[in-house]
Scaffold this motif. Structure first.
Motif, PDB file in Angstrom:
ATOM      1  N   ALA A  96      46.298  40.433  48.834  1.00 57.11           N
ATOM      2  CA  ALA A  96      46.028  40.559  47.400  1.00 57.11           C
ATOM      3  C   ALA A  96      47.327  40.506  46.595  1.00 57.11           C
ATOM      4  O   ALA A  96      47.422  39.784  45.582  1.00 57.11           O
ATOM      5  CB  ALA A  96      45.279  41.863  47.127  1.00 57.11           C
ATOM      6  N   THR A 137      42.444  38.312  46.133  1.00 57.86           N
ATOM      7  CA  THR A 137      41.876  39.659  46.248  1.00 57.86           C
ATOM      8  C   THR A 137      40.405  39.604  46.629  1.00 57.86           C
ATOM      9  O   THR A 137      39.922  40.403  47.444  1.00 57.86           O
ATOM     10  CB  THR A 137      42.046  40.413  44.920  1.00 57.86           C
ATOM     11  N   SER A 141      38.765  41.285  50.014  1.00 60.68           N
ATOM     12  CA  SER A 141      37.680  42.257  49.924  1.00 60.68           C
ATOM     13  C   SER A 141      36.479  41.806  50.747  1.00 60.68           C
ATOM     14  O   SER A 141      35.873  42.599  51.475  1.00 60.68           O
ATOM     15  CB  SER A 141      37.283  42.457  48.460  1.00 60.68           C
ATOM     16  N   GLY A 195      37.384  39.703  40.495  1.00 65.57           N
ATOM     17  CA  GLY A 195      38.520  40.320  41.181  1.00 65.57           C
ATOM     18  C   GLY A 195      38.551  41.826  41.004  1.00 65.57           C
ATOM     19  O   GLY A 195      38.847  42.575  41.944  1.00 65.57           O
ATOM     20  N   LEU A 199      38.060  44.897  44.045  1.00 63.96           N
ATOM     21  CA  LEU A 199      38.884  46.073  44.309  1.00 63.96           C
ATOM     22  C   LEU A 199      38.052  47.354  44.334  1.00 63.96           C
ATOM     23  O   LEU A 199      38.382  48.306  45.044  1.00 63.96           O
ATOM     24  CB  LEU A 199      39.979  46.190  43.250  1.00 63.96           C
TER      25      LEU A 199
END
Length: 477
Positions: A96, A137, A141, A195, A199
């Motif tokens: 990321a 990212t 994930s 994005g 997270l």
């Protein structure tokens, strides 16, 4: 082969549910794009659509290149015996941060070059690079979610970064202005929101808080960097070759039906989220049997999605393009990539498990180099169908070459390569027959109906035989 975790392999029902989630997600992605693209291609002129098509392809190529094969490595590492989960999350954090940092450097370089030149920087180029930085990212994930067997959340991120991004782009050109800049600006906003969601759904660990995480990530990413870049160029580079060697309009025509290659690839990638997890969590004692099962599924799915996509080429050509006669042969040919790609997926999973991915750093770029040499001349002559055929040949070679890399291992010998080649032969025969039917929307609908009916009949027959072979009261394996 590295020591594997003793994590038990998912039960049959759980594996089926996970695979169904990934499949439904890929179908939603494909359906969403099919509903969005016909409007966008008619609102934008050919040149603006060419810029959008090239920008989206560039994003998809660069995001996989910048991630350097780490997503599947993150999933594989989760099942390692020694601190697997900590190292996996640390590698996610590294990817990321690295993706965002590389994108920031690229944007600064673009502005610097623009300041030195007279033309400035194209806004679509800057927006594409920003999207790439965020998508690192998202991929990280998803890799963790895949290892955790949380396919629903994985699918939500896929839809957000693709369908919602293109949908917001469509809304932008309808409400603001029919330009590539507006489309890509709205697209980038959707990617940024995805994005943030990534997270929240799977939190990474800062790589410097996991001892050795940064070094391990670099050791894996380095050899895989040329492989991942070459793989994405094999998948979507035809549009870029046409844009360079021919015209942006030719690139736009090819890009309009590139979904007939990307569709089967997307579905197989979705299913491989379940296949790779099953193989990586199987352990050394069950890997041969699991590889055999996955291979049979992969060969069957490759044939099914390839036939269905080729049969739908006529209908898709009318829906996706304003010149169906030009793009129809391309759309029929591109689905032939499915069998070679399915063989590559199964074989590359074995390379990840055996920690042998360094060999892909040579194999895939070599295939790309040959394909690019073969495709350049027909591309310069606007030979779009021949470019599509060469792209198919590239995936067949990639699948066979990757299979050759694992052939000497017990799991590799359990891969039924003859079944994959037989499926490819069936696909080629069907495409030839479809090409003999005059192009029309009605004929296209009939072709789809016939192929669907045959596939459903084969599925029901297989299910019936499987039920008859399963002893009463026992669960199938």
């Amino acid at each position: 082969m590295r020591s594997r975790s003793s994590t038990p392999r998912p039960a049959g029902a759980e594996r089926s549910v996970s695979g169904t989630w990934y499949l439904v997600g890929s179908l939603l992605q494909g359906l969403g794009l099919l509903l969005i693209q016909p409007f966008a291609i008619r609102i934008l002129d050919e040149r603006q659509w060419g810029y959008v098509s090239t920008s989206v392809v560039t994003i998809q190529v660069l995001v996989v290149l910048i991630s350097a094969g780490l997503p599947l490595a993150i999933t594989n590492l989760w099942f390692a015996r020694e601190r697997g989960q900590d190292r996996s999350l640390g590698m996610y954090g590294f990817m990321a941060i690295a993706s965002a940092a590389l994108a920031a450097v690229a944007v600064l370089c673009l502005f610097g070059l623009g300041a030195l030149g007279d033309g400035g920087v194209a806004p679509t180029t800057v927006l594409s690079v920003v999207s790439v930085g965020v998508l690192g990212t998202v991929l990280g994930s998803q890799a963790v979610l895949r290892a955790q067997n949380r396919p629903g959340r994985f699918v939500l991120l896929s839809i957000g970064s693709s369908v919602m991004a293109n949908l917001l782009g469509l809304v932008g050109i309808i409400l603001i202005a029919p330009t590539a800049e507006v489309y890509m600006g709205a697209y980038s906003l959707a990617v940024l929101a995805t994005g943030v969601a990534a997270l929240v759904l799977a939190r990474p660990r800062l790589p410097w808080r996991v001892p050795g995480s940064g070094g391990e990530s670099l050791r894996i990413a380095g050899p895989l960097l040329p492989h991942t870049g070459a793989l994405m160029l094999l998948t979507q580079g035809s549009v870029l070759i046409l844009a360079y060697a021919a015209t942006v309009e030719d690139a736009g025509h090819f890009g309009a039906v590139l979904i007939f290659a990307l569709g089967p690839i997307t579905i197989l990638n979705a299913l491989n989220n379940a296949w790779s997890t099953r193989m990586m969590s199987a352990g050394n004692d069950r890997l041969v049997a699991e590889t055999r099962r996955v291979s049979l599924e992969a060969a069957g799915w490759a044939l099914a999605v390839g036939l269905l996509a080729s049969a739908g080429a006529a209908v898709g050509s009318f829906v996706l393009s304003t010149d169906p006669g030009l793009v129809w042969p391309i759309a029929m040919t591109l689905p032939l990539v499915s069998t070679g790609y399915a063989l590559f997926l199964v074989s590359s999973n074995l390379l990840y498990i055996a920690n042998g991915t360094r060999r892909l750093a040579v194999a895939t770029p070599c295939v790309l180099f040959v394909v690019a040499l073969l495709a350049y001349w027909p591309a310069s002559e606007s030979g779009l169908v021949l470019v599509a055929m060469i792209q198919v040949l590239g995936f067949v070679c990639l699948g066979l070459l990757t299979y050759a890399l694992v052939l000497r291992t017990p799991p590799g010998r359990s891969v039924p390569v003859a079944l994959f080649l037989g499926g490819l032969g069936v696909q080629v025969a069907v495409v030839v027959l479809l090409g003999l039917v005059p192009l029309s929307l009605v004929a296209g609908v009939v072709e789809v109906a016939v192929v669907v009916a045959v596939l459903v009949a084969l599925f029901l027959l297989r299910s019936r035989r499987k039920t008859e072979q399963t002893p009463s009261g026992s669960a199938p394996h």
